[in-house]
Motif scaffolding. Structure first.
Motif, mmCIF file in Angstrom:
data_model
loop_
_atom_site.group_PDB
_atom_site.id
_atom_site.type_symbol
_atom_site.label_atom_id
_atom_site.label_comp_id
_atom_site.label_asym_id
_atom_site.label_seq_id
_atom_site.Cartn_x
_atom_site.Cartn_y
_atom_site.Cartn_z
ATOM 1 N N SER A 189 -35.828 36.409 -37.271
ATOM 2 C CA SER A 189 -35.598 37.406 -36.230
ATOM 3 C C SER A 189 -36.414 38.654 -36.515
ATOM 4 O O SER A 189 -37.009 38.798 -37.594
ATOM 5 C CB SER A 189 -34.106 37.765 -36.153
ATOM 6 N N THR A 190 -36.452 39.572 -35.558
ATOM 7 C CA THR A 190 -37.200 40.816 -35.703
ATOM 8 C C THR A 190 -36.249 42.000 -35.712
ATOM 9 O O THR A 190 -35.383 42.121 -34.838
ATOM 10 C CB THR A 190 -38.215 40.981 -34.561
ATOM 11 N N ASP A 191 -36.406 42.863 -36.706
ATOM 12 C CA ASP A 191 -35.598 44.068 -36.796
ATOM 13 C C ASP A 191 -36.047 45.052 -35.711
ATOM 14 O O ASP A 191 -37.228 45.404 -35.638
ATOM 15 C CB ASP A 191 -35.744 44.692 -38.184
ATOM 16 N N SER A 192 -35.116 45.509 -34.897
ATOM 17 C CA SER A 192 -35.463 46.356 -33.755
ATOM 18 C C SER A 192 -35.965 47.730 -34.182
ATOM 19 O O SER A 192 -36.714 48.372 -33.443
ATOM 20 C CB SER A 192 -34.244 46.519 -32.837
ATOM 21 N N ASN A 193 -35.591 48.196 -35.352
ATOM 22 C CA ASN A 193 -36.004 49.527 -35.810
ATOM 23 C C ASN A 193 -37.388 49.532 -36.445
ATOM 24 O O ASN A 193 -38.237 50.370 -36.117
ATOM 25 C CB ASN A 193 -34.985 50.092 -36.802
ATOM 26 N N SER A 194 -37.623 48.590 -37.351
ATOM 27 C CA SER A 194 -38.887 48.586 -38.099
ATOM 28 C C SER A 194 -39.929 47.634 -37.540
ATOM 29 O O SER A 194 -41.124 47.760 -37.836
ATOM 30 C CB SER A 194 -38.622 48.225 -39.561
ATOM 31 N N GLY A 195 -39.490 46.680 -36.745
ATOM 32 C CA GLY A 195 -40.427 45.676 -36.242
ATOM 33 C C GLY A 195 -40.715 44.575 -37.247
ATOM 34 O O GLY A 195 -41.469 43.645 -36.946
ATOM 35 N N ARG A 196 -40.126 44.649 -38.431
ATOM 36 C CA ARG A 196 -40.341 43.621 -39.453
ATOM 37 C C ARG A 196 -39.470 42.399 -39.149
ATOM 38 O O ARG A 196 -38.396 42.503 -38.561
ATOM 39 C CB ARG A 196 -39.986 44.165 -40.840
ATOM 40 N N SER A 197 -39.955 41.258 -39.558
ATOM 41 C CA SER A 197 -39.182 40.038 -39.377
ATOM 42 C C SER A 197 -38.318 39.789 -40.610
ATOM 43 O O SER A 197 -38.676 40.163 -41.731
ATOM 44 C CB SER A 197 -40.102 38.845 -39.134
ATOM 45 N N TRP A 209 -35.884 40.049 -46.025
ATOM 46 C CA TRP A 209 -37.153 40.324 -45.355
ATOM 47 C C TRP A 209 -38.076 39.127 -45.511
ATOM 48 O O TRP A 209 -38.174 38.531 -46.593
ATOM 49 C CB TRP A 209 -37.831 41.561 -45.936
#
Length: 290
Positions: free
Chosen positions: A86-94, A151
């Motif tokens: 999934s993608t973290d909405s705050n950082s954009g990291r998966s 991460w």
């Protein structure tokens, strides 16, 4: 309230009780926290929130028992894992979400006497019980699960958790698709160190699972109670009652080891006979080759 009964019906499996099994009983005591009643929510509704009525149940004492059999043939796989990115909405990291579920008891039967769900406050009316042509399935499971988030790029662990659940449900369904479900579940969480995240998919013995349950006797509010009924009528309307509570397990008891029925003995003897025939054939084959 979500439309639960159909989803759980898909999970019920069609396993048969094994010839020999040990039954465990867990006793729960606690209090109810909340409850609501859903009235005539159309099946095509995106959300049934507008059809809910609160029930004045907060603070009411409640106790119950649930039994489950270890050694019952699973209706589904005894062990499964999942992996989702999934993608973290705050950082954009998966980030990776990994989980493993181990089933210690998982079976279904059409035996109504195996039902063990108490009557709900303000329960819905089950119009399908005892009607000709209606299927009635009783389902029980006992499971342990582990979940790890990390991460994707660095594999740094963000969180790890472990939990258990004991579930019982009854499902009625007729040829038109109308149905009714009773459901009760006890669940709890246990400590699972992030340092052990790599072992999230390790299998664990029954003693490990029973120890998890035992830990839930030492905390007054560590066990969550989920309890509901839900119906879908022939005219496409959902009705149901849902109750949530919190408490502890009072005890975990080994009740009995089941004795094989005569039919089970017959199957065992047939198996022994088949093994004997195969052995004689192998011996005969060896003699001819010599």
């Amino acid at each position: 309230m979500k439309k639960h009964w159909m989803a759980i019906a898909l999970c019920a499996g069609l396993g048969q009780t094994a010839a020999m099994a040990t039954t465990y009983k867990v006793d729960f005591e606690g209090t109810l926290r909340s409850g609501n009643k859903m009235v005539d929510c159309p099946a095509d509704s995106v959300d049934c929130a507008g059809f809910l009525q609160d029930l004045p149940l907060q603070g009411q004492s409640f106790s119950m028992s649930l039994t489950f059999e270890i050694g019952a043939t699973p209706g589904r796989s005894t062990f499964s894992t999942t992996h989702q990115v999934s993608t973290d909405s705050n950082s954009g990291r998966s980030y990776d979400s990994r989980s493993a579920v181990e089933r210690y008891a998982n079976w279904a039967t059409n035996d109504a006497t195996a039902a063990q769900i108490p009557s709900l406050p303000s329960a819905s009316t089950n119009t399908l019980d005892g009607v000709a042509g209606v299927t009635h399935q009783v389902y029980t499971s006992a499971t342990r699960s582990r979940n790890v988030r990390s991460w994707t790029d660095t594999q740094q662990v963000l969180g790890a958790s472990e939990g258990w659940g004991v579930v019982s449900t009854e499902i009625w369904q007729d040829a038109s698709g109308a149905g009714f479900q009773n459901f009760v579940a006890l669940s709890g969480r246990s400590a699972f160190s992030t340092a052990s995240a790599d072992s999230y998919d390790d299998r664990e013995p029954l003693a490990y699972f029973l120890d998890m349950l035992q830990q839930s006797t030492q905390c007054q509010q560590c066990v969550h109670l989920q309890w509901f009924d839900s119906s879908l009528s022939q005219n496409g309307l959902y009705n149901g009652v849902r109750v949530d509570g919190v408490g502890r397990l009072v005890s975990i008891t080994e009740v009995a080891a089941a004795v094989p029925e005569p039919s089970s003995y017959a199957l065992m003897l047939a198996g022994v006979a088949a093994i004997g025939v195969a052995a004689r054939r192998r011996k005969a084959g060896a003699t001819l080759k010599a």
